[in-house]
Motif scaffolding. Structure first.
Motif, PDB file in Angstrom:
ATOM      1  N   VAL A 546       0.854  -1.192   0.000  1.00 16.58           N
ATOM      2  CA  VAL A 546       0.000   0.000   0.000  1.00 16.58           C
ATOM      3  C   VAL A 546       0.889   1.240   0.000  1.00 16.58           C
ATOM      4  O   VAL A 546       1.830   1.347   0.785  1.00 16.58           O
ATOM      5  N   LEU A 547       0.579   2.181  -0.896  1.00 15.85           N
ATOM      6  CA  LEU A 547       1.408   3.382  -1.065  1.00 15.85           C
ATOM      7  C   LEU A 547       0.733   4.656  -0.561  1.00 15.85           C
ATOM      8  O   LEU A 547       1.422   5.588  -0.161  1.00 15.85           O
ATOM      9  N   ALA A 548      -0.597   4.733  -0.596  1.00 26.59           N
ATOM     10  CA  ALA A 548      -1.283   5.970  -0.187  1.00 26.59           C
ATOM     11  C   ALA A 548      -2.705   5.654   0.264  1.00 26.59           C
ATOM     12  O   ALA A 548      -3.340   4.737  -0.257  1.00 26.59           O
ATOM     13  N   VAL A 549      -3.187   6.401   1.265  1.00 29.00           N
ATOM     14  CA  VAL A 549      -4.581   6.313   1.711  1.00 29.00           C
ATOM     15  C   VAL A 549      -5.150   7.718   1.812  1.00 29.00           C
ATOM     16  O   VAL A 549      -4.415   8.685   2.039  1.00 29.00           O
ATOM     17  N   ALA A 550      -6.467   7.815   1.625  1.00 29.82           N
ATOM     18  CA  ALA A 550      -7.143   9.112   1.734  1.00 29.82           C
ATOM     19  C   ALA A 550      -8.583   8.884   2.135  1.00 29.82           C
ATOM     20  O   ALA A 550      -9.260   7.992   1.601  1.00 29.82           O
ATOM     21  N   PHE A 551      -9.070   9.667   3.112  1.00 30.88           N
ATOM     22  CA  PHE A 551     -10.485   9.633   3.521  1.00 30.88           C
ATOM     23  C   PHE A 551     -11.273  10.627   2.687  1.00 30.88           C
ATOM     24  O   PHE A 551     -10.758  11.702   2.327  1.00 30.88           O
ATOM     25  N   ARG A 552     -12.525  10.278   2.409  1.00 27.72           N
ATOM     26  CA  ARG A 552     -13.424  11.211   1.753  1.00 27.72           C
ATOM     27  C   ARG A 552     -13.738  12.349   2.724  1.00 27.72           C
ATOM     28  O   ARG A 552     -13.705  12.140   3.944  1.00 27.72           O
ATOM     29  N   PRO A 553     -14.033  13.574   2.243  1.00 27.67           N
ATOM     30  CA  PRO A 553     -14.286  14.698   3.158  1.00 27.67           C
ATOM     31  C   PRO A 553     -15.378  14.444   4.192  1.00 27.67           C
ATOM     32  O   PRO A 553     -15.322  14.998   5.289  1.00 27.67           O
ATOM     33  N   ASP A 554     -16.376  13.598   3.872  1.00 31.30           N
ATOM     34  CA  ASP A 554     -17.409  13.296   4.872  1.00 31.30           C
ATOM     35  C   ASP A 554     -17.020  12.136   5.786  1.00 31.30           C
ATOM     36  O   ASP A 554     -17.746  11.803   6.719  1.00 31.30           O
ATOM     37  N   GLY A 555     -15.869  11.495   5.541  1.00 34.40           N
ATOM     38  CA  GLY A 555     -15.356  10.449   6.411  1.00 34.40           C
ATOM     39  C   GLY A 555     -15.990   9.100   6.249  1.00 34.40           C
ATOM     40  O   GLY A 555     -15.700   8.176   7.026  1.00 34.40           O
ATOM     41  N   ASN A 556     -16.846   8.905   5.239  1.00 33.70           N
ATOM     42  CA  ASN A 556     -17.569   7.633   5.096  1.00 33.70           C
ATOM     43  C   ASN A 556     -16.896   6.651   4.151  1.00 33.70           C
ATOM     44  O   ASN A 556     -17.375   5.524   4.004  1.00 33.70           O
ATOM     45  N   GLU A 557     -15.825   7.083   3.483  1.00 33.11           N
ATOM     46  CA  GLU A 557     -15.178   6.203   2.515  1.00 33.11           C
ATOM     47  C   GLU A 557     -13.669   6.374   2.589  1.00 33.11           C
ATOM     48  O   GLU A 557     -13.168   7.458   2.885  1.00 33.11           O
ATOM     49  N   LEU A 558     -12.953   5.287   2.301  1.00 30.95           N
ATOM     50  CA  LEU A 558     -11.490   5.281   2.344  1.00 30.95           C
ATOM     51  C   LEU A 558     -10.979   4.813   0.995  1.00 30.95           C
ATOM     52  O   LEU A 558     -11.403   3.767   0.483  1.00 30.95           O
ATOM     53  N   ALA A 559     -10.056   5.589   0.402  1.00 29.48           N
ATOM     54  CA  ALA A 559      -9.428   5.210  -0.871  1.00 29.48           C
ATOM     55  C   ALA A 559      -7.998   4.762  -0.595  1.00 29.48           C
ATOM     56  O   ALA A 559      -7.281   5.400   0.183  1.00 29.48           O
ATOM     57  N   VAL A 560      -7.587   3.675  -1.254  1.00 34.68           N
ATOM     58  CA  VAL A 560      -6.268   3.085  -1.022  1.00 34.68           C
ATOM     59  C   VAL A 560      -5.594   2.848  -2.368  1.00 34.68           C
ATOM     60  O   VAL A 560      -6.189   2.226  -3.266  1.00 34.68           O
ATOM     61  N   ALA A 561      -4.360   3.338  -2.539  1.00 31.69           N
ATOM     62  CA  ALA A 561      -3.574   3.085  -3.747  1.00 31.69           C
ATOM     63  C   ALA A 561      -2.488   2.071  -3.420  1.00 31.69           C
ATOM     64  O   ALA A 561      -1.777   2.221  -2.421  1.00 31.69           O
ATOM     65  N   SER A 562      -2.382   1.044  -4.257  1.00 37.99           N
ATOM     66  CA  SER A 562      -1.416  -0.026  -4.002  1.00 37.99           C
ATOM     67  C   SER A 562      -0.415  -0.145  -5.144  1.00 37.99           C
ATOM     68  O   SER A 562      -0.577   0.477  -6.210  1.00 37.99           O
TER      69      SER A 562
END
Length: 910
Positions: A546-562
């Motif tokens: 895993v190289l990067a993570v980011a939360f959506r501004p409302d905090g309900n979703e997580l994006a992960v780059a691998s």
């Protein structure tokens, strides 16, 4: 959401290579930055990078005397004719060879280009009606080596060209009988610059070894004689000239005497001659210092010279009196320019990427800007979108103003490369993590490092995150595989989160809940509950590092780059994957010059290294080791748009296929190491290497995107790249985007409704047509005492559009109080309704806050300044009042004493 983002500005890089130019008014400076040019408005304190680019790095810029046109020439000799008014490319031309300098004549009719050992004179575009913008007039030969510099006489009759063969050539721009060309020697090294004296043919030449020659000419500018046509002899030309003069004298009623004497003929046949009047040396102490740049102001006779050691001298000519001798840095001064008034001097240092504008009379800086010495690694927006902070491999943390484009503070406390930077929610504290084993907190009120966080054992921090309250800061280690958590208030280490089995690559706090997501090379993302004894809430397993993570501004979703090139989306509450995007093919990698495999095969091992959600959370930005930045729609899981960050072929990995012209029977020409390398490449001297040693190495920078961030206002996004800090923003003024338009809604019908004083209807119609100027006209026609009534009856659909328009109007309009009344009434009357859609309206509110905050800071500074001035004036008036009363009392005492003495002298009455 609109995706009409266009290149807006380039920060972080102020000067790379080439010559500096002041505009004719002397208030703006044009600086080449890579394959673009930046205009620094020194009067209004703003910088702007023009939205046009050459294929390679710009090496020289020629500016027309009126300041409307500029010629940009790159390393390969390709030229762009640019309009500085419309900021667009007018014409393209290729000189086929690298160009050393470009210079317009003072009258703007011609311009001279030097390449190899020739000088080419062209007709300047726009002065005549010609099919081609670049029409060659004359080719001048003479120099035996590469030509280096050009200068024109004030009346555009002649120009001088300096060369590396240690000679300077004076050429006639027209067919003169007594001056075709003249060669000047006297130097022992290459000519760096040559300058004509004002309204004269006298010349100054400066060479690389620090020698100045003063050349005097025996002919004035008026003494240049026009060469007769080929079918006319010189005697006939003189006779015709004499007859013309006789006719003129007869018309004036004067007597005409014989003019054709032998003495006069000899005078007319005399050629222009130069003599060396004086020779001066800059290195009088004996320490050899190579001269690299020079500039001369003809009106005040000021000569500025720069040296390879960073020292510059100011001399008054022709007496060669030293005025100043100062040092900028220990790096080579690459370019010098003086503005039209002679007050400001601009210096460019290519080694440090430094640009200085110095006012020599007051000995103060007008502009002092420097980019990151090495590449930028990380960036972050302030909560109101007004500032940007960047961290670089040089260990510096720089804060930039997005509206002006200038860096206003640099923190240098770190001793190693910066790995991550971020703002707290207050916007006045910056946190930075570094490979030197520290996390530092900087205060933007006092500009100081007020807190330093360290780990029990020395470790290198690779990532950083701060929670939404600004109370907890965490940093991930790349050698101990742990996450360290500190309190910002006390500076104490609260806990060490262990569990990962590989280096921590990214950290991110949930914007709503106190949950920390940590990504690692061990193919997992761990979620930590910060309120429940720091325990692991959940572990998300992936198929690759895993190289990067980011939360959506409302905090309900997580994006992960691998590492396998995928972006996966997770519902972190239930630990369920909701979607994925395979983005490896969208990266579209380029092939490096030394790669053994093709770009297609190389792309299979590439991935996205940085992620960022858009302000509304509908889309995600992704970038990596590529010249492209991709925007994906999260719900549809599809590519919406690709942005090409750069088209600069001077960078590596830009082309998909190798250039066969650069291949030899022994392999690529890039394998040939030329010692110190060219000026374009970055020199890396080996340990113990002295200046100019052949042991230093150079490399070609590779294009990459290291960090991406969306502005909280949603109007722009920024990327740290090899080129610098690029900002892309929405240019809504050029886009016609109507809303619910009908056939009867036209500008004329809106104005008719406005005349009838139906203001609410006119506002609704103007927003449906969605033309900014028309909306502004309608709003500014509304009387200020009716704003509250109109705001209360305005349909809810148009409230958001109204607020967005007000936020953009604050940046340009002078009607500050009027628009503030509109904003206040709209928020007071519709605040409860807007709360229900707060997530969607957040970018608009932040955009509004940014605009108002900027005005608040400007006005508060002005008010403080006026308060201090008033106090000063009051104090001065009180002092004067005290003095006056003292003087009046003294005068009264004197009068009383005089009256007493007079009474004593009078005789007593009988």
């Amino acid at each position: 959401m609109k995706f009409a983002y266009k290149f807006s500005n380039l920060l972080g890089t102020v000067y790379r290579h080439g010559n500096l130019n002041f505009t004719p008014d002397g208030n703006s400076l044009i600086s080449p930055v890579g394959n673009r040019i930046t205009v620094f408005d020194l009067k209004n304190n703003k910088s702007e990078t023009l939205p046009l680019a050459t294929q390679y790095n710009v090496t020289c810029v020629g500016l027309s005397p009126d300041g409307n046109l500029a010629i940009l020439v790159d390393e390969e000799g390709a030229a762009l004719l640019v309009s500085l008014i419309s900021k667009s490319v007018i014409h393209q031309f290729h000189f086929q060879k690298p160009v050393h300098s470009v210079c317009f004549s003072p009258n703007g009719k011609k311009f001279v280009v030097t390449k190899e050992n020739v000088a080419l004179m062209y007709h300047a575009p726009g002065k005549k009606r010609e099919f081609n913008a670049f029409v060659l007039d004359t080719t001048y030969y003479g120099a035996y080596d590469e030509t280096t510099c050009i200068d024109w006489t004030d009346d555009s009759k002649c120009f001088a060209v300096g060369s590396k063969d240690m000679s300077t050539w004076v050429f006639g721009a027209e067919r003169w009988a007594n001056l075709i060309y003249y060669a000047l020697g006297g130097h022992k090294d290459a000519i760096v610059a040559c300058f004509f004296e004002g309204n004269s043919l006298d010349l100054y030449t400066v060479s690389r070894d620090g020698a100045l020659c003063v050349w005097q000419c025996d002919t004035e500018l008026d003494g240049l004689k026009v060469r007769p046509p080929k079918d006319q002899t010189e005697d006939e030309a003189e006779l015709a000239e004499g007859l013309d003069e006789e006719l003129m004298e007869e018309q004036k009623g004067k007597e005409v005497h014989g003019k054709a004497s032998t003495h006069k003929k000899k005078e007319k046949g005399k050629k222009v001659k130069y003599s060396c009047a004086a020779k001066y040396f800059f290195n009088k102490e004996g320490d050899f210092n190579t001269l690299t740049a020079a500039a001369y102001h003809k009106k005040i006779h000021l000569l500025v010279t720069g040296f390879v050691s960073g020292i510059f001298h100011l001399h008054e000519l022709p007496e060669f009196n030293l005025i100043h001798s100062l040092s900028i840095s220990d790096q080579r001064i690459a370019s010098i320019s003086i503005n039209s008034t002679g007050d400001w001097i601009a210096f460019g240092c290519a080694g440090l990427g430094q640009l200085l504008v110095w006012e020599w009379q007051s000995e103060s800086y007008v502009l002092k800007q420097q980019g990151h010495f090495n590449s930028m690694v990380s960036l972050a927006y302030s909560p109101d979108g007004q500032y940007l902070v960047t961290g670089g491999d040089d260990g510096k943390v720089k804060v930039w103003n997005t509206s002006s484009g200038f860096c206003f503070v640099t923190f240098t406390e770190h001793t190693s490369s910066i790995s991550a930077v971020t703002f707290t929610t207050s916007g006045y504290v910056i946190l930075s993590a570094s490979l030197d084993g520290t996390v530092r907190a900087f205060d933007l009120h006092r500009y100081r490092n007020f807190r330093t966080f360290t780990s029990p054992r020395p470790t290198q921090f690779s990532c950083l995150a701060v929670d939404s309250s600004g109370e907890i800061v965490s940093a991930g280690s790349q050698d101990s595989f742990e996450v360290f958590v500190w309190s910002v208030q006390s500076g104490r280490l609260l806990d060490v989160l262990a569990g990962h089995e590989g280096p921590i690559s990214s950290l991110c706090f949930n914007p709503v809940k106190c949950v920390l997501a940590s990504a690692s090379w061990d193919k997992t993302v761990r979620l930590w509950d910060m309120l429940d004894s720091w325990r692991t809430k959940e572990t998300l397993a992936l198929n690759s590092d895993v190289l990067a993570v980011a939360f959506r501004p409302d905090g309900n979703e997580l994006a992960v780059a691998s590492l396998d090139g995928q972006i996966t989306f997770w519902d972190h509450e239930n630990a369920v994957q909701t979607g994925s995007i395979v983005g490896r093919h969208d990266l579209q990698m380029g092939r490096k010059e030394l790669d053994k495999i093709t770009a297609k095969q190389s792309a299979k091992g590439k991935s996205f290294t940085t992620l960022c959600y858009s302000a509304d959370g509908q889309c995600i930005l992704a970038g990596g080791q590529s010249k492209f930045v991709c925007i994906y729609h999260v719900k549809e899981q599809m590519l919406i748009k690709k942005f090409e960050i750069s088209c600069n072929l001077s960078l590596d990995a830009m082309e998909e296929y190798l250039d066969r012209r650069k291949m030899t029977e022994f392999g690529s020409m890039a394998l040939i190491d030329e010692g110190t390398g060219d000026d374009d490449n970055v020199a890396i001297p080996l340990p113990g290497v002295k200046r100019g040693d052949m042991s230093s190495r150079s490399f070609k920078p590779e294009i990459r995107v290291t960090s991406l961030r969306f502005s909280p206002t949603g109007r722009s996004w920024a990327a740290t790249t090899t080129e610098g800090l690029l900002i892309y923003s929405l240019d809504s003024s050029l886009v016609f985007d109507p809303y619910d338009l009908e056939i009867d809604i036209t500008p004329s019908s809106i104005r008719k409704v406005l005349v009838q004083k139906e203001y609410t209807k006119a506002i609704v119609m103007s927003f449906r047509l969605n033309e900014k100027k028309l909306i502004q006209e309608v709003l500014e026609t509304v009387p200020y005492n009716e704003i509250e009534v109109i705001s209360s009856v305005l349909p809810e659909v148009y409230i958001e559009k109204m607020l967005e328009f007000l936020a953009s109007s604050f940046e340009t309009s002078r009607h500050l109080e009027f628009y503030l009344i509109w904003t206040q009434k709209l928020l007071m009357l519709h605040g409860c309704k807007l709360k229900t859609r707060s997530e969607k309206l957040l970018p608009t509110i932040q955009f509004l806050q940014k605009s108002i905050q900027r005005h608040f800071e400007d006005v508060s500074k002005l008010c403080d300044w006026n308060c201090y001035n008033m106090k000063y004036i009051m104090a001065i008036s009180q002092q004067r009042g005290v003095k006056r009363t003292a003087e009046v009392s003294e005068n009264e005492d004197l009068e009383d004493s005089n009256n007493d003495s007079v009474m004593e002298e009078l005789p007593a009455l009988p």
